[in-house]
Enzyme design. Structure first.
Site, mmCIF file in Angstrom:
data_model
loop_
_atom_site.group_PDB
_atom_site.id
_atom_site.type_symbol
_atom_site.label_atom_id
_atom_site.label_comp_id
_atom_site.label_asym_id
_atom_site.label_seq_id
_atom_site.Cartn_x
_atom_site.Cartn_y
_atom_site.Cartn_z
ATOM 1 N N CYS A 1 0.814 -1.360 -0.010
ATOM 2 C CA CYS A 1 0.005 0.073 0.099
ATOM 3 C C CYS A 1 0.892 1.288 0.007
ATOM 4 O O CYS A 1 2.118 1.208 0.378
ATOM 5 C CB CYS A 1 -0.756 0.077 1.044
ATOM 6 S SG CYS A 1 -1.908 -1.361 1.322
ATOM 7 N N ARG B 1 2.992 -0.146 -5.132
ATOM 8 C CA ARG B 1 3.007 -0.806 -3.854
ATOM 9 C C ARG B 1 1.626 -1.594 -3.855
ATOM 10 O O ARG B 1 1.353 -1.962 -2.548
ATOM 11 C CB ARG B 1 3.080 0.192 -2.726
ATOM 12 C CG ARG B 1 4.400 0.590 -2.655
ATOM 13 C CD ARG B 1 4.717 1.846 -1.635
ATOM 14 N NE ARG B 1 5.846 1.878 -0.919
ATOM 15 C CZ ARG B 1 6.404 1.198 0.225
ATOM 16 N NH1 ARG B 1 5.468 0.585 0.874
ATOM 17 N NH2 ARG B 1 7.398 1.285 0.785
ATOM 18 N N TRP C 1 -3.397 -2.386 -1.370
ATOM 19 C CA TRP C 1 -3.145 -3.831 -1.586
ATOM 20 C C TRP C 1 -3.965 -4.583 -0.573
ATOM 21 O O TRP C 1 -3.339 -4.553 0.578
ATOM 22 C CB TRP C 1 -1.798 -4.199 -1.703
ATOM 23 C CG TRP C 1 -1.522 -5.640 -2.309
ATOM 24 C CD1 TRP C 1 -1.339 -6.124 -3.591
ATOM 25 C CD2 TRP C 1 -1.328 -6.716 -1.416
ATOM 26 N NE1 TRP C 1 -1.223 -7.323 -3.590
ATOM 27 C CE2 TRP C 1 -1.134 -8.052 -2.294
ATOM 28 C CE3 TRP C 1 -1.263 -7.166 -0.071
ATOM 29 C CZ2 TRP C 1 -0.990 -9.188 -1.646
ATOM 30 C CZ3 TRP C 1 -1.259 -8.305 0.504
ATOM 31 C CH2 TRP C 1 -0.960 -9.400 -0.602
ATOM 32 N N ASN D 1 -0.653 1.531 6.417
ATOM 33 C CA ASN D 1 -0.181 0.733 5.641
ATOM 34 C C ASN D 1 0.308 -0.455 6.634
ATOM 35 O O ASN D 1 0.778 -0.110 7.810
ATOM 36 C CB ASN D 1 1.316 0.863 4.718
ATOM 37 C CG ASN D 1 0.982 1.885 3.569
ATOM 38 O OD1 ASN D 1 -0.084 2.054 3.157
ATOM 39 N ND2 ASN D 1 2.153 2.263 3.212
ATOM 40 N N GLY D 2 0.063 -1.667 6.414
ATOM 41 C CA GLY D 2 0.768 -2.691 7.262
ATOM 42 C C GLY D 2 -0.717 -3.620 7.900
ATOM 43 O O GLY D 2 -1.531 -3.519 7.273
ATOM 44 N N GLU E 1 13.211 -19.468 -11.738
ATOM 45 C CA GLU E 1 12.959 -18.119 -12.047
ATOM 46 C C GLU E 1 11.955 -18.026 -13.305
ATOM 47 O O GLU E 1 10.996 -17.141 -13.326
ATOM 48 C CB GLU E 1 14.127 -17.096 -12.248
ATOM 49 C CG GLU E 1 13.877 -15.828 -12.582
ATOM 50 C CD GLU E 1 13.120 -14.910 -11.384
ATOM 51 O OE1 GLU E 1 12.639 -15.260 -10.934
ATOM 52 O OE2 GLU E 1 12.961 -13.697 -12.122
ATOM 53 N N LYS F 1 8.424 -16.238 -13.427
ATOM 54 C CA LYS F 1 7.897 -14.991 -14.534
ATOM 55 C C LYS F 1 6.649 -15.447 -15.235
ATOM 56 O O LYS F 1 5.874 -14.568 -15.416
ATOM 57 C CB LYS F 1 9.101 -14.788 -15.531
ATOM 58 C CG LYS F 1 10.375 -13.979 -14.889
ATOM 59 C CD LYS F 1 10.057 -12.654 -14.997
ATOM 60 C CE LYS F 1 9.793 -12.210 -13.616
ATOM 61 N NZ LYS F 1 10.355 -12.306 -12.467
ATOM 62 N N GLU G 1 3.391 -15.507 -12.879
ATOM 63 C CA GLU G 1 3.093 -13.989 -12.323
ATOM 64 C C GLU G 1 2.387 -13.079 -13.336
ATOM 65 O O GLU G 1 1.486 -12.249 -12.921
ATOM 66 C CB GLU G 1 4.125 -13.209 -11.399
ATOM 67 C CG GLU G 1 5.341 -12.837 -12.181
ATOM 68 C CD GLU G 1 6.417 -12.246 -10.989
ATOM 69 O OE1 GLU G 1 6.375 -11.804 -9.827
ATOM 70 O OE2 GLU G 1 7.467 -12.415 -11.676
ATOM 71 N N HIS H 1 9.814 -38.452 -9.695
ATOM 72 C CA HIS H 1 9.464 -38.850 -8.189
ATOM 73 C C HIS H 1 7.993 -38.053 -7.890
ATOM 74 O O HIS H 1 7.463 -37.671 -6.788
ATOM 75 C CB HIS H 1 10.526 -37.830 -7.375
ATOM 76 C CG HIS H 1 11.793 -38.962 -7.120
ATOM 77 N ND1 HIS H 1 11.900 -40.057 -6.722
ATOM 78 C CD2 HIS H 1 12.851 -38.443 -8.033
ATOM 79 C CE1 HIS H 1 13.038 -40.418 -7.053
ATOM 80 N NE2 HIS H 1 13.644 -39.528 -7.591
ATOM 81 N N LYS I 1 4.873 -4.706 -6.337
ATOM 82 C CA LYS I 1 6.107 -4.822 -6.402
ATOM 83 C C LYS I 1 6.956 -4.418 -4.969
ATOM 84 O O LYS I 1 7.852 -5.165 -4.867
ATOM 85 C CB LYS I 1 6.480 -3.388 -6.927
ATOM 86 C CG LYS I 1 8.038 -3.399 -7.429
ATOM 87 C CD LYS I 1 8.374 -3.055 -8.830
ATOM 88 C CE LYS I 1 9.650 -3.466 -9.176
ATOM 89 N NZ LYS I 1 10.126 -4.858 -9.708
HETATM 90 C C1 G6P Z 1 7.658 -9.142 -5.122
HETATM 91 C C2 G6P Z 1 7.893 -8.796 -6.575
HETATM 92 C C3 G6P Z 1 9.250 -9.472 -6.908
HETATM 93 C C4 G6P Z 1 10.289 -9.398 -5.846
HETATM 94 C C5 G6P Z 1 9.607 -9.950 -4.603
HETATM 95 C C6 G6P Z 1 11.063 -9.464 -3.542
HETATM 96 O O1 G6P Z 1 6.881 -10.211 -4.950
HETATM 97 O O2 G6P Z 1 6.875 -8.964 -7.279
HETATM 98 O O3 G6P Z 1 9.555 -9.074 -8.287
HETATM 99 O O4 G6P Z 1 11.202 -10.496 -6.592
HETATM 100 O O5 G6P Z 1 8.753 -9.069 -4.070
HETATM 101 O O6 G6P Z 1 11.088 -7.913 -3.551
HETATM 102 P P1 G6P Z 1 12.622 -7.460 -3.085
HETATM 103 O O7 G6P Z 1 12.185 -5.862 -3.448
HETATM 104 O O8 G6P Z 1 12.761 -7.712 -1.872
HETATM 105 O O9 G6P Z 1 13.584 -7.610 -4.225
#
Ligand code: G6P
Length: 595
Positions: free
Chosen positions: A2, A27, A72, A98-99, A475, A479, A482, A498, A590
């Site tokens: 947020c 956020r 959020w 926020n929080g 990774e 990607k 998400e 397995h 983010k």
């Molecule tokens: C969120 C973002 C990811 C990121 C993760 C950790 O999930 O969408 O892209 O890898 O947070 O964030 P940070 O800022 O700690 O790398």
């Protein structure tokens, strides 16, 4: 998570706050709202959806003070009703939060007879402030803050004090910007960095009182605290798509520059040096255990770090998911190096892991992309990634820059401890320096062809790899899921039989990362096992192999930096073909500042 924005000054607060919220959208962006006052009346406007939905609704409002929030959702759906600001029953207090207030249910049960209008944990703060209001605003806020458990960054307005904003925080960032004409409040330094002459970071359990021309800070008992300014070295606010359709594609294309800039700062004349590392050679060679701790993609960068460290430094090394770290009851001591990886430098679980590591006496170094972030401020040592501002929620260039720093850090420790020879070190460093050009080469020739259509046509996608290739599989899978919302998973190729192989059919697509020179034959057996059960196969190999996608050759340890580029493009074009909101995937944010 947020975003909070507050303003007091001569400009129309409505415009400043909505604009600020748009900057803070990364956020959270499921609903938004503002509370503004013209001195005699407070108006609250909310919208379900992005903050830009507020412009139309606020057209005729003029105000010189206010608070705003982009949400959020944690407690209660993303509706207008649950959007912030929340107002107390008789309208005396408006708050943005926020929080998470962990004891909100208990606090609410003590507010018998008060009419609540939302499902949020946050509303209880506004109601409690009104119930406990004594006429002394600072004292009332201090008293309420003492009762709150959990994490909070708060912006508060009180109708008795029409020219004052109050703020308070615990475990969630909050900044105040002071310029000669006005004062700002924001949950993120980027929202005040270019506007303010002087910036202050609030600490836990501090209460800030803001007016148009003053900012004073107190503890929860009302005693004055003197603050010093946050020194900002540089601030990258570039938020321009530069002609690309999405920030994500622009950021994918910026990876050669991001990695080059990051490496240029830490490598010169065949050597690696970190300005941020303060330990001497003896202290470094005493390191006998390494933990890479992070969330999301940063955790996958840590996975690469753990494989690299075991191999080159020859000590136990592990990647830990930050949200699990505390509950592993980890054994750490002064010879443990804890490497904290975070693009934002604000991720709540990662920060909590850092604090635990410090408490247990480990050496801590953070790899962050935001210079003034909380994680950077609290770590023993800091190494910056120079990816520049990353806007798309799904990280690309920050991840690539993290990998570059991790490789350099592992090589640096291995060299300091004489775990590798000078020649070997040189061979690695020379190859490391070539990565930006090789990434560029992939981006120039990248052809993902009909792979996105194949993904969309199937019913199951699985990424497999062994060794460093396995780290990329993780990774790549993140990607894809998400941004395209396609269920998929990553498997260490040897694990297929397995369990996961039971899911494989002629509708499955298996994307196999087969670059590692020492594991090529083994992964090909796993590919054949999947093909024998009807799966369509896409292979990624080095340039000398016969893969569907070929990438330049490098040392095994560095393949993750190259393999991930076509995987990012596959995810991007799959999401695009499906019509997804690529830069702002649903339900994500983010910067994740709640646990
Ligand atoms: C969120 C973002 C990811 C990121 C993760 C950790 O999930 O969408 O892209 O890898 O947070 O964030 P940070 O800022 O700690 O790398």
């Amino acid at each position: 998570m947020c975003g909070i924005m507050g303003y007091i000054g001569d400009e129309n607060a409505v415009n400043v706050i909505i604009k600020g919220l748009e900057d803070l959208e990364y956020r959270g962006y499921d609903s938004a709202g503002i509370a503004v006052s013209n001195g005699s009346e407070t108006t609250v406007v909310k919208t379900a959806g992005s903050p830009s939905g507020l412009w139309d609704k606020c057209k005729s409002i003029k105000a010189n003070i206010g608070i705003g929030h982009t949400r959020w959702a944690t407690h209660g759906a993303a509706t207008e009703q649950n959007a912030h600001p929340h107002t107390s029953e008789h309208g005396m207090f408006s708050i943005v939060h926020n929080g998470i207030i962990e004891n909100y249910a208990e606090l609410k049960s003590g507010l018998d007879g008060v009419r609540f209008t939302s499902e949020t944990d946050s509303e209880v703060i506004a109601q409690l402030l009104e119930k406990e209001y004594t006429g002394d605003l600072k004292g009332t806020v201090g008293g309420v803050v003492k009762k709150l458990k959990g994490s909070f960054a708060l912006g508060i307005m009180c109708s008795d004090y029409p020219d004052v904003l109050v703020c308070a925080k615990k475990s969630s960032p909050l900044f105040v910007g002071v310029s000669p004409e006005c004062t700002y409040l924001a949950s993120d330094i980027s929202a005040v960095a270019d506007k303010s002459m002087r910036i202050f970071r609030l600490n836990d359990n501090e209460i800030g009182m803001l007016t148009k021309d003053s900012f004073k800070v107190y503890d929860t008992d009302g005693c004055r605290i003197r603050k010093s300014e946050v020194k900002i070295k540089s601030f990258d606010k570039s938020a321009d798509k530069g002609g690309y359709e999405h920030f994500m594609l622009k950021e994918i294309m910026e990876q050669p520059t991001a990695v080059r800039r990051t490496l240029d700062e830490i490598t010169a004349d065949g050597k690696i040096s970190f300005k941020g590392i303060k330990w001497n050679r003896d202290e470094i060679s005493e390191i006998n255990n390494i933990r890479f701790i992070a969330c999301g993609s940063a955790y996958h960068a840590g996975l690469v770090g753990a494989y690299a460290a075991e191999r080159l430094i020859g000590c136990p090394a592990e990647a830990c998911i930050a949200s699990e770290f505390r509950y592993m009851y980890p054994h750490l001591d002064s010879n443990t190096l804890v490497v904290i990886i975070s693009q934002s430098g604000e991720t709540a679980d990662t920060l909590a892991a850092l604090r635990l590591a410090k408490k247990k006496g480990a050496k801590t170094v953070s790899i962050v992309n935001v210079e003034n972030s909380t994680i950077a401020a609290e770590s023993d040592c800091v190494i910056m990634t120079r990816a520049g501002k990353e806007v798309a929620v799904a990280t690309t260039k920050a991840y690539s820059a993290q990998l570059a720093v991790i490789y350099a850090l592992v090589l640096y420790i291995a060299m300091a401890g004489e775990k590798i020879s000078k020649n070997e070190f040189q061979r690695y460093v020379n190859e490391l320096k070539k990565l930006p050009d090789k990434i560029e080469q992939i981006l120039i020739s990248a052809e993902v062809g009909r792979i996105p259509d194949k993904i969309l046509a199937g019913d199951y996608v699985c990424f497999i790899g062994r060794g460093f290739d396995y780290c990329t599989a993780e990774e790549a899978s993140l990607k894809l899921k998400e941004i395209s919302y396609i269920p998929c998973e990553a498997y260490a190729a040897g694990e297929l039989k397995h369990g996961t192989i039971s899911l494989i059919s002629d509708k499955s697509l298996v994307i196999a990362l087969c670059c590692s020179s020492e594991l090529k034959d083994k992964i090909m057996s796993n590919v054949n096992e999947a093909a024998a059960r009807g799966a369509k196969i896409i292979t990624v190999t080095d340039i000398d192999g016969d893969g569907d996608i070929k990438i330049p050759n490098t040392l095994d340890m560095f393949f993750p930096s190259l393999e991930i580029i076509p995987m990012q493009l596959i995810a991007y074009y799959t999401a695009k073909n499906k019509g997804c909101a690529i830069d702002k995937p649903k339900n994500l944010a983010k910067s994740v500042t709640v646990e």
